[in-house]
Design a protein around this motif. Structure first.
Motif, PDB file in Angstrom:
ATOM      1  N   ILE A 114       0.850  -1.204   0.000  1.00  0.00           N
ATOM      2  CA  ILE A 114       0.000   0.000   0.000  1.00  0.00           C
ATOM      3  C   ILE A 114       0.877   1.243   0.000  1.00  0.00           C
ATOM      4  CG2 ILE A 114      -1.661   1.341   1.359  1.00  0.00           C
ATOM      5  CD1 ILE A 114      -2.897  -1.334   2.253  1.00  0.00           C
ATOM      6  N   HIS A 115       1.940   1.242   0.820  1.00  0.00           N
ATOM      7  CA  HIS A 115       2.846   2.391   0.915  1.00  0.00           C
ATOM      8  C   HIS A 115       3.558   2.652  -0.409  1.00  0.00           C
ATOM      9  CE1 HIS A 115       5.505   5.310   2.727  1.00  0.00           C
ATOM     10  NE2 HIS A 115       6.563   4.658   2.226  1.00  0.00           N
ATOM     11  N   ASN A 116       3.815   1.594  -1.176  1.00  0.00           N
ATOM     12  CA  ASN A 116       4.520   1.730  -2.457  1.00  0.00           C
ATOM     13  C   ASN A 116       3.616   2.133  -3.615  1.00  0.00           C
ATOM     14  OD1 ASN A 116       6.996   1.129  -1.330  1.00  0.00           O
ATOM     15  ND2 ASN A 116       6.820  -1.062  -1.752  1.00  0.00           N
ATOM     16  N   LEU A 117       2.312   2.210  -3.375  1.00  0.00           N
ATOM     17  CA  LEU A 117       1.406   2.652  -4.436  1.00  0.00           C
ATOM     18  C   LEU A 117       1.709   4.107  -4.792  1.00  0.00           C
ATOM     19  CD1 LEU A 117      -2.126   1.361  -3.304  1.00  0.00           C
ATOM     20  CD2 LEU A 117      -0.889   0.654  -5.331  1.00  0.00           C
ATOM     21  N   PRO A 118       1.548   4.487  -6.064  1.00  0.00           N
ATOM     22  CA  PRO A 118       1.671   5.913  -6.404  1.00  0.00           C
ATOM     23  C   PRO A 118       0.615   6.713  -5.630  1.00  0.00           C
ATOM     24  CG  PRO A 118       1.622   4.545  -8.386  1.00  0.00           C
ATOM     25  CD  PRO A 118       1.323   3.657  -7.219  1.00  0.00           C
ATOM     26  N   GLN A 119       0.969   7.910  -5.241  1.00  0.00           N
ATOM     27  CA  GLN A 119       0.091   8.713  -4.378  1.00  0.00           C
ATOM     28  C   GLN A 119      -1.286   8.938  -5.003  1.00  0.00           C
ATOM     29  OE1 GLN A 119       1.762  12.409  -3.068  1.00  0.00           O
ATOM     30  NE2 GLN A 119      -0.051  12.979  -1.931  1.00  0.00           N
ATOM     31  N   ILE A 120      -1.318   9.049  -6.313  1.00  0.00           N
ATOM     32  CA  ILE A 120      -2.591   9.276  -6.994  1.00  0.00           C
ATOM     33  C   ILE A 120      -3.581   8.129  -6.752  1.00  0.00           C
ATOM     34  CG2 ILE A 120      -1.965   8.260  -9.213  1.00  0.00           C
ATOM     35  CD1 ILE A 120      -3.325  10.729 -10.507  1.00  0.00           C
ATOM     36  N   PHE A 121      -3.072   6.917  -6.546  1.00  0.00           N
ATOM     37  CA  PHE A 121      -3.915   5.760  -6.245  1.00  0.00           C
ATOM     38  C   PHE A 121      -4.025   5.510  -4.739  1.00  0.00           C
ATOM     39  CE2 PHE A 121      -2.130   4.276 -10.479  1.00  0.00           C
ATOM     40  CZ  PHE A 121      -3.244   4.664 -11.195  1.00  0.00           C
ATOM     41  N   ARG A 122      -2.932   5.780  -4.024  1.00  0.00           N
ATOM     42  CA  ARG A 122      -2.874   5.468  -2.586  1.00  0.00           C
ATOM     43  C   ARG A 122      -3.928   6.250  -1.787  1.00  0.00           C
ATOM     44  NH1 ARG A 122       1.678   7.883   0.071  1.00  0.00           N
ATOM     45  NH2 ARG A 122       2.740   7.269  -1.833  1.00  0.00           N
ATOM     46  N   ASN A 123      -4.029   7.564  -2.016  1.00  0.00           N
ATOM     47  CA  ASN A 123      -4.945   8.387  -1.210  1.00  0.00           C
ATOM     48  C   ASN A 123      -6.405   7.939  -1.336  1.00  0.00           C
ATOM     49  OD1 ASN A 123      -2.791   9.798  -0.247  1.00  0.00           O
ATOM     50  ND2 ASN A 123      -3.072  11.564  -1.599  1.00  0.00           N
ATOM     51  N   PRO A 124      -6.938   7.793  -2.557  1.00  0.00           N
ATOM     52  CA  PRO A 124      -8.330   7.329  -2.647  1.00  0.00           C
ATOM     53  C   PRO A 124      -8.514   5.927  -2.061  1.00  0.00           C
ATOM     54  CG  PRO A 124      -7.559   8.069  -4.802  1.00  0.00           C
ATOM     55  CD  PRO A 124      -6.407   8.137  -3.873  1.00  0.00           C
ATOM     56  N   PHE A 125      -7.517   5.052  -2.298  1.00  0.00           N
ATOM     57  CA  PHE A 125      -7.632   3.685  -1.781  1.00  0.00           C
ATOM     58  C   PHE A 125      -7.679   3.676  -0.257  1.00  0.00           C
ATOM     59  CE2 PHE A 125      -5.859  -0.237  -0.101  1.00  0.00           C
ATOM     60  CZ  PHE A 125      -6.718  -1.160  -0.659  1.00  0.00           C
TER      61      PHE A 125
END
Length: 166
Positions: A114-125
């Motif tokens: 989860i931490h390695n997700l790009p921020q554009i995907f991480r925040n909504p997720f």
């Protein structure tokens, strides 16, 4: 109608019930039980029988209602009959111990992914994971609803591929 007359009429028409009981139950023992229960109920409720009414139809109705009620009761109880032998349980003295270390490692892998997700995907997720609804996330991030749904979907796909690699 006297009790003797009613009983005689019942005896004369009882044999017609046996094939109907077998048709309903498809089991000879259950059919015998249903037949006996029907005759018992007919005798117990002879005061409800109207003279001139078709006795066969009255008895068929009693039998059918008993069968339906028994069926509904069985379904409600959700009875499961297990006829398999339970021999494998006889000498079972083992106990199962939970392995918290393995589950903690798995949790760390998930958190890292989860931490390695790009921020554009991480925040909504992360907002979705915390229990917010799509439209609430869209309002918070000032993004269109379709964009939020898409980003969460892609975040899930990325997480799935990252976790499968571990």
């Amino acid at each position: 109608m006297s009790t003797v007359e009613f009983n005689q009429m019942l005896v004369n028409n009882a044999e017609f019930l046996k094939p109907f009981a077998i048709t309903l139950t498809r089991d000879s023992e259950a059919a015998k039980d249903l037949f006996q229960e029907t005759l018992f109920r007919a005798l117990a409720n002879k005061d409800k029988y109207s003279v001139g009414t078709n006795i066969k139809a009255w008895l068929y109705t009693i039998m059918r209602n008993i069968f339906i009620n028994n069926y509904r009761r069985k379904v409600k109880q959700n009875t499961i009959f297990d006829s398999t032998p339970n021999d494998f349980l006889i000498n079972q003295t083992q106990s199962v111990v939970a392995n918290n270390a393995e589950s903690n490692l798995r949790l760390k892998d998930i958190q890292e992914a989860i931490h390695n997700l790009p921020q554009i995907f991480r925040n909504p997720f992360l907002l979705y994971f915390d229990g917010f609804k799509y439209h609430e996330i869209a309002d918070m991030l000032s993004e269109p609803l379709g964009t939020i749904k898409s980003r969460i979907h892609f975040a899930r796909k990325l997480l799935k591929t990252q976790i499968e690699r571990h």
